[in-house]
Design a protein around this motif. Sequence first.
Motif, PDB file in Angstrom:
ATOM      1  N   MET A 178      61.046  33.297  34.785  1.00 45.52           N
ATOM      2  CA  MET A 178      60.499  33.971  35.964  1.00 45.52           C
ATOM      3  C   MET A 178      59.855  35.300  35.564  1.00 45.52           C
ATOM      4  SD  MET A 178      60.799  32.062  38.544  1.00 45.52           S
ATOM      5  CE  MET A 178      60.546  33.123  39.932  1.00 45.52           C
ATOM      6  N   LYS A 179      60.503  36.014  34.637  1.00 49.73           N
ATOM      7  CA  LYS A 179      59.953  37.277  34.168  1.00 49.73           C
ATOM      8  C   LYS A 179      58.619  37.035  33.462  1.00 49.73           C
ATOM      9  CE  LYS A 179      61.014  41.167  31.168  1.00 49.73           C
ATOM     10  NZ  LYS A 179      61.911  41.674  30.126  1.00 49.73           N
ATOM     11  N   ASN A 180      58.519  36.002  32.620  1.00 49.25           N
ATOM     12  CA  ASN A 180      57.275  35.668  31.920  1.00 49.25           C
ATOM     13  C   ASN A 180      56.172  35.267  32.902  1.00 49.25           C
ATOM     14  OD1 ASN A 180      58.412  36.206  29.451  1.00 49.25           O
ATOM     15  ND2 ASN A 180      58.883  34.067  28.982  1.00 49.25           N
ATOM     16  N   VAL A 181      56.550  34.495  33.912  1.00 48.22           N
ATOM     17  CA  VAL A 181      55.573  34.066  34.913  1.00 48.22           C
ATOM     18  C   VAL A 181      55.050  35.279  35.674  1.00 48.22           C
ATOM     19  CG1 VAL A 181      55.313  32.801  37.101  1.00 48.22           C
ATOM     20  CG2 VAL A 181      56.433  31.711  35.152  1.00 48.22           C
ATOM     21  N   GLN A 182      55.920  36.210  36.016  1.00 47.15           N
ATOM     22  CA  GLN A 182      55.500  37.423  36.718  1.00 47.15           C
ATOM     23  C   GLN A 182      54.565  38.263  35.847  1.00 47.15           C
ATOM     24  OE1 GLN A 182      59.221  39.252  37.806  1.00 47.15           O
ATOM     25  NE2 GLN A 182      59.283  38.240  39.820  1.00 47.15           N
TER      26      GLN A 182
ATOM     27  N   MET B  98      52.639  37.162  33.389  1.00 47.55           N
ATOM     28  CA  MET B  98      51.366  36.449  33.283  1.00 47.55           C
ATOM     29  C   MET B  98      50.567  36.589  34.573  1.00 47.55           C
ATOM     30  SD  MET B  98      52.468  33.067  31.111  1.00 47.55           S
ATOM     31  CE  MET B  98      51.030  32.187  31.555  1.00 47.55           C
ATOM     32  N   SER B  99      51.242  36.500  35.684  1.00 48.69           N
ATOM     33  CA  SER B  99      50.577  36.643  36.971  1.00 48.69           C
ATOM     34  C   SER B  99      49.995  38.047  37.119  1.00 48.69           C
ATOM     35  CB  SER B  99      51.562  36.353  38.098  1.00 48.69           C
ATOM     36  OG  SER B  99      50.949  36.507  39.338  1.00 48.69           O
ATOM     37  N   LYS B 100      50.741  39.057  36.701  1.00 48.61           N
ATOM     38  CA  LYS B 100      50.270  40.440  36.761  1.00 48.61           C
ATOM     39  C   LYS B 100      49.058  40.620  35.842  1.00 48.61           C
ATOM     40  CE  LYS B 100      53.260  43.944  37.052  1.00 48.61           C
ATOM     41  NZ  LYS B 100      54.256  44.958  36.612  1.00 48.61           N
ATOM     42  N   ALA B 101      49.107  40.034  34.642  1.00 50.11           N
ATOM     43  CA  ALA B 101      47.982  40.137  33.702  1.00 50.11           C
ATOM     44  C   ALA B 101      46.744  39.449  34.283  1.00 50.11           C
ATOM     45  CB  ALA B 101      48.357  39.521  32.358  1.00 50.11           C
ATOM     46  N   ARG B 102      46.942  38.284  34.920  1.00 51.23           N
ATOM     47  CA  ARG B 102      45.821  37.565  35.529  1.00 51.23           C
ATOM     48  C   ARG B 102      45.209  38.369  36.677  1.00 51.23           C
ATOM     49  NH1 ARG B 102      47.907  32.937  38.065  1.00 51.23           N
ATOM     50  NH2 ARG B 102      47.389  33.852  40.051  1.00 51.23           N
ATOM     51  N   ILE B 103      46.036  38.994  37.477  1.00 48.97           N
ATOM     52  CA  ILE B 103      45.555  39.818  38.585  1.00 48.97           C
ATOM     53  C   ILE B 103      44.795  41.029  38.053  1.00 48.97           C
ATOM     54  CG2 ILE B 103      46.329  41.358  40.453  1.00 48.97           C
ATOM     55  CD1 ILE B 103      48.574  39.260  40.989  1.00 48.97           C
ATOM     56  N   ASN B 104      45.326  41.662  37.011  1.00 53.12           N
ATOM     57  CA  ASN B 104      44.627  42.802  36.394  1.00 53.12           C
ATOM     58  C   ASN B 104      43.270  42.380  35.842  1.00 53.12           C
ATOM     59  OD1 ASN B 104      46.597  44.664  36.982  1.00 53.12           O
ATOM     60  ND2 ASN B 104      47.614  44.503  34.992  1.00 53.12           N
ATOM     61  N   PHE B 105      43.239  41.241  35.139  1.00 49.65           N
ATOM     62  CA  PHE B 105      41.975  40.756  34.584  1.00 49.65           C
ATOM     63  C   PHE B 105      40.979  40.456  35.710  1.00 49.65           C
ATOM     64  CE2 PHE B 105      39.126  37.333  33.299  1.00 49.65           C
ATOM     65  CZ  PHE B 105      38.490  37.949  32.230  1.00 49.65           C
ATOM     66  N   ALA B 106      41.452  39.807  36.768  1.00 50.03           N
ATOM     67  CA  ALA B 106      40.572  39.488  37.905  1.00 50.03           C
ATOM     68  C   ALA B 106      40.041  40.768  38.546  1.00 50.03           C
ATOM     69  CB  ALA B 106      41.320  38.638  38.927  1.00 50.03           C
ATOM     70  N   PHE B 107      40.902  41.765  38.696  1.00 47.58           N
ATOM     71  CA  PHE B 107      40.477  43.032  39.288  1.00 47.58           C
ATOM     72  C   PHE B 107      39.398  43.691  38.430  1.00 47.58           C
ATOM     73  CE2 PHE B 107      40.836  47.675  39.561  1.00 47.58           C
ATOM     74  CZ  PHE B 107      40.548  47.860  40.903  1.00 47.58           C
ATOM     75  N   ILE B 108      39.653  43.758  37.135  1.00 49.70           N
ATOM     76  CA  ILE B 108      38.690  44.396  36.221  1.00 49.70           C
ATOM     77  C   ILE B 108      37.385  43.623  36.194  1.00 49.70           C
ATOM     78  CG2 ILE B 108      38.221  44.903  33.785  1.00 49.70           C
ATOM     79  CD1 ILE B 108      41.283  45.541  33.556  1.00 49.70           C
ATOM     80  N   SER B 109      37.450  42.314  35.999  1.00 53.57           N
ATOM     81  CA  SER B 109      36.220  41.520  35.861  1.00 53.57           C
ATOM     82  C   SER B 109      35.415  41.482  37.160  1.00 53.57           C
ATOM     83  CB  SER B 109      36.519  40.103  35.367  1.00 53.57           C
ATOM     84  OG  SER B 109      37.227  39.370  36.343  1.00 53.57           O
ATOM     85  N   ASN B 110      36.073  41.498  38.298  1.00 52.28           N
ATOM     86  CA  ASN B 110      35.350  41.477  39.570  1.00 52.28           C
ATOM     87  C   ASN B 110      34.737  42.824  39.929  1.00 52.28           C
ATOM     88  OD1 ASN B 110      35.417  38.769  40.351  1.00 52.28           O
ATOM     89  ND2 ASN B 110      37.539  38.964  41.010  1.00 52.28           N
ATOM     90  N   ASN B 111      35.126  43.873  39.227  1.00 52.11           N
ATOM     91  CA  ASN B 111      34.535  45.186  39.462  1.00 52.11           C
ATOM     92  C   ASN B 111      33.537  45.583  38.377  1.00 52.11           C
ATOM     93  OD1 ASN B 111      35.723  46.349  41.973  1.00 52.11           O
ATOM     94  ND2 ASN B 111      37.588  45.724  40.929  1.00 52.11           N
ATOM     95  N   MET B 112      33.196  44.640  37.534  1.00 50.49           N
ATOM     96  CA  MET B 112      32.195  44.879  36.493  1.00 50.49           C
ATOM     97  C   MET B 112      30.810  44.583  37.047  1.00 50.49           C
ATOM     98  SD  MET B 112      33.989  42.896  33.281  1.00 50.49           S
ATOM     99  CE  MET B 112      32.528  42.971  32.275  1.00 50.49           C
ATOM    100  N   SER B 113      29.816  45.335  36.585  1.00 48.10           N
ATOM    101  CA  SER B 113      28.441  45.028  36.999  1.00 48.10           C
ATOM    102  C   SER B 113      27.886  43.869  36.176  1.00 48.10           C
ATOM    103  CB  SER B 113      27.548  46.262  36.855  1.00 48.10           C
ATOM    104  OG  SER B 113      27.534  46.711  35.519  1.00 48.10           O
TER     105      SER B 113
END
Length: 189
Positions: A17-21, A23-38
């Motif tokens: 569960m800790k690993n899944v959390q 990974m989920s946090k890393a995926r959310i961070n990546f999505a946030f960063i990539s969606n705010n890129m020009s």
Amino acid sequence: ELSPLLLRLDKQKTELMKNVQEMSKARINFAFISNNMSEGIVVFSEKGYITGANKSAKEILGISIQQFFMEGCRDLDYIKAVRSALDGKPMTTKFEKNGLVYQLSASPVKENPEKHAALMFITDITEKDQAEQRRKEFSGNVSHELKTPLTVVAGFSEMLTDNLEDYAATDVRHYLSLICEQSVRMRRL
């Protein structure tokens, strides 16, 4: 007897569960960063389906996730770049849309020796492209502006060198003044 086994399973469940959390946090961070890129980022499966794309790529190319790469954008340069990357060869090209110029850089991603997925980066190079165009125009203008006086100088000096005695002194002075005028013009350039 089952107690140690149940404790171990509970511990593994907690770690999982800790690993899944994480990974989920890393995926959310990546999505946030990539969606705010020009810049746009697109990921293609080995069969050419879009498996990932950030907001910029979706807007620039008019694509969506799970779409075959030729469905949303039908630009020939885009299609050639994606096909090239899926064939294992990187390719960079330009793409124009709504008065803007983009650079498309498609690269293969090896999934196995025979097949490739692809990754594409999209960068707005409008200003760079316009600066290059202005530089070419400036170079062309300077070249033209230099050729005209050089032609006059070369022509009159050759004419005077070959047949100086055939010309009256007033004509020679006139031709020399034209050579001087054109020399001054070239220095100003």
